[in-house]
Design a protein around this motif. Sequence first.
Motif, short mmCIF file in Angstrom:
data_model
loop_
_atom_site.label_atom_id
_atom_site.label_comp_id
_atom_site.label_asym_id
_atom_site.label_seq_id
_atom_site.Cartn_x
_atom_site.Cartn_y
_atom_site.Cartn_z
N ASP A 52 0.81 -1.20 0.00
CA ASP A 52 0.00 0.00 0.00
C ASP A 52 0.85 1.26 0.00
N LEU A 53 2.10 1.14 -0.36
CA LEU A 53 2.97 2.31 -0.46
C LEU A 53 2.90 2.83 -1.88
N VAL A 54 2.48 4.08 -2.03
CA VAL A 54 2.35 4.65 -3.36
C VAL A 54 3.56 5.52 -3.64
N ALA A 62 -11.27 -3.37 -4.77
CA ALA A 62 -10.36 -2.52 -5.52
C ALA A 62 -8.96 -3.14 -5.48
N LEU A 63 -8.10 -2.67 -6.37
CA LEU A 63 -6.75 -3.21 -6.41
C LEU A 63 -5.85 -2.54 -5.37
N SER A 64 -6.23 -1.32 -4.95
CA SER A 64 -5.44 -0.58 -3.96
C SER A 64 -6.39 0.19 -3.07
N SER A 65 -6.11 0.21 -1.78
CA SER A 65 -6.96 0.97 -0.87
C SER A 65 -6.75 2.47 -1.02
N ASN A 79 -11.72 -1.55 -0.27
CA ASN A 79 -11.25 -2.84 0.25
C ASN A 79 -10.50 -3.58 -0.85
N ILE A 80 -9.40 -4.24 -0.48
CA ILE A 80 -8.59 -4.94 -1.47
C ILE A 80 -8.85 -6.45 -1.45
N THR A 81 -9.77 -6.88 -0.61
CA THR A 81 -10.28 -8.24 -0.67
C THR A 81 -11.78 -8.16 -0.87
N SER A 82 -12.37 -9.23 -1.39
CA SER A 82 -13.78 -9.23 -1.75
C SER A 82 -14.67 -8.86 -0.57
N LYS A 83 -15.63 -7.96 -0.83
CA LYS A 83 -16.55 -7.48 0.19
C LYS A 83 -17.94 -7.37 -0.41
N SER A 84 -18.96 -7.65 0.41
CA SER A 84 -20.34 -7.60 -0.06
C SER A 84 -20.95 -6.23 0.20
N PHE A 85 -21.53 -5.63 -0.84
CA PHE A 85 -22.28 -4.37 -0.73
C PHE A 85 -23.75 -4.73 -0.93
N GLU A 86 -24.61 -4.38 0.04
CA GLU A 86 -25.95 -4.95 0.07
C GLU A 86 -27.04 -3.91 0.27
#
Length: 648
Positions: free
Chosen positions: A153-155, A517-520, A559-566
């Motif tokens: 996560d270092l840009v 997302a690929l990056s937070s 989030n960079i891992t799968s998350k549910s939006f409901e």
Amino acid sequence: MLVSMMAMVALAQQGNATLAGRYTWEYKQAIKLSTDIESLETVGGSAIVTIAPSTKTEGGLTITGMFPNALEATVVNKEGVDYLVIAEGQKGGTEEVGDYVVNGVYYFEGDEKNEPGWYFDDIYGVIHDDGSISFDRHWFYRVLSGGEYDGKDLVPYWCAGSTLTHAAQQEVVTPPQSVVEQAKEYVMSYTDENGAALSQVVLVGQDGNDVYMQGMSKYLPDAWAKGTKNGSQVTFAVRQYMGKTGSYGDSFFFCNGTTVFTYDAEADTYSVKDIVYGMLAEVYTDGYYNNPVLSRVEDKAATPANPEISAVTTDVYGWYTSFSVPAVDVENHELLPSKLSYQFYVDVEHDISSLTFTPSTHIKLTEDMTAIPYGYTDNFDFFITKVYLNTLYSEDWNKVGIQSIYTGGGEEHRSEISWFTLKDYGGGGDPDPGMVPEDPVDAPTVLLPYSNNFSTAQQIDDVVVVDANEDGNTWAVGSSRAVYNYSSAKAADDWLVYPQVLLEKDKKYSISVRAYALSSYYYEKIEVRAAKMATSYELNRAYLLKNGLVVIPTTKVDNITSKSFENTSFTVDDGGYYNIAVHAVSPASMWTLTVVGFQIEEVTSTGISTVKNADALKDAQIYTISGQCVDKAQKGLYIVNGKKVVVK
């Protein structure tokens, strides 16, 4: 201890006196992480940085221009060397660009006491006798709050070799009066950052080997830049000062670097095969010209080519129309932008009238305007390829038209009116051929509950992709996922449309979308909308969806891992067949948005969904109540994708 503290305060006050001022920041930006400084791949850049006494900390300093937020710093002395120290952990970003903190970071090879890896620290700059400051101790990065030490996560932003040097007092270019009086009008043709083909007037004058150009700056169009001619080459030095624009700050041009125009004496043209751009306040692009060509254009009568409306739609600021006005005639010859304008028309049940913009509808206008000069912008409602309609917009409109007007050679000639159709006439009948931007919706229909994780060829074929902003960057659908990849020029406006489902009035439904997302730091944004499909093709799919029911409001995906939006309980006011779509609305220059799952089902009082046809469960994971996996459901109660379902 008291003597030591007094000495530190005195040193800081001395630092304020000697360091305050404007600096040119020549930095190197790391393209990707590397533990080897010598092999670090970088690109260079520059900016204007200001150091001033701090209003927050007594004896401290405030640094602006490195990040959206100002940074606090102090001056310390270690072993006879003065350092400018920027304490780690300061907030460098904003909600608009991303909330991050700024740290120095370095890679430690490890020893008997410490593990190898990335370590955070304050940022140290060596203060030299000439007042310059060099950052050579560490590489520096923008670091997202809570970022990982392993660098994921270092840009990259700074690296070893960045320097601050006192900026010389800037003077605007003032050409001799003879140059101003004899300067010739050229038409500069180019493509902008959005890929639109545009033109504008640039004055060119010459005094010996000195060549002057006026009109390169968007915010300061009267400012001049100065170059040196050597044979057919005219060289303009980097970062030419154009002046100050109100509260925005300083404007510079040729921020792309030293710029060389090639002059073709026979054709009387100046051209650059590269991108030329300027910067305002180190934040805003002050003109962006891709492959600009400056040509002499004869003032003569001509009929302008037809303009085109590409969209009439809404965003958070209201209704607007996107369009293009070619600065060429019907034979594709260049026109003088100063003699070109355009105007809009509306058609309400075959009653056609011109559209007039007024100070009451567009607050930056001082008088009514019907014909809009080519290239006119107030950077508020009017832009080169986009105009906000505000309260002028009416749902009664059947069509919106646009027409170009050219007054070259002392004559006025008009193009045809190009129409964009919004809806059918009340009297019936289809819109005129060619006026509807998209064919009718042809997505398949499925029964509830429906889920899609792109695990089969059918699930992949089920979805339809709509590139609403037509920038070529849109959803790519493949095995196990759908991926939207960023555009550096445009915010996302791209739909992932799922099959039609029958939704009944007053019944409750639950929907979920799994995404990441690929990056937070490079966060994404989505919304989910449901649109009742039209029975004819009076409205295109993107229009219907954009004005459909909001099922899941605009949500940040960081989030960079799968998350549910409901949304576990939504209803529709009008029953019928609906398309439900995931809408990518990420800002420009983010990274990658990935959707890996989608599910919609009816919510019952028992929490058990009902399906009338077992074929609707095709490709789902089906288990009996006892936990046995089955290939196909018969009548009865099952667990489908983790939820109870009754098959009738």
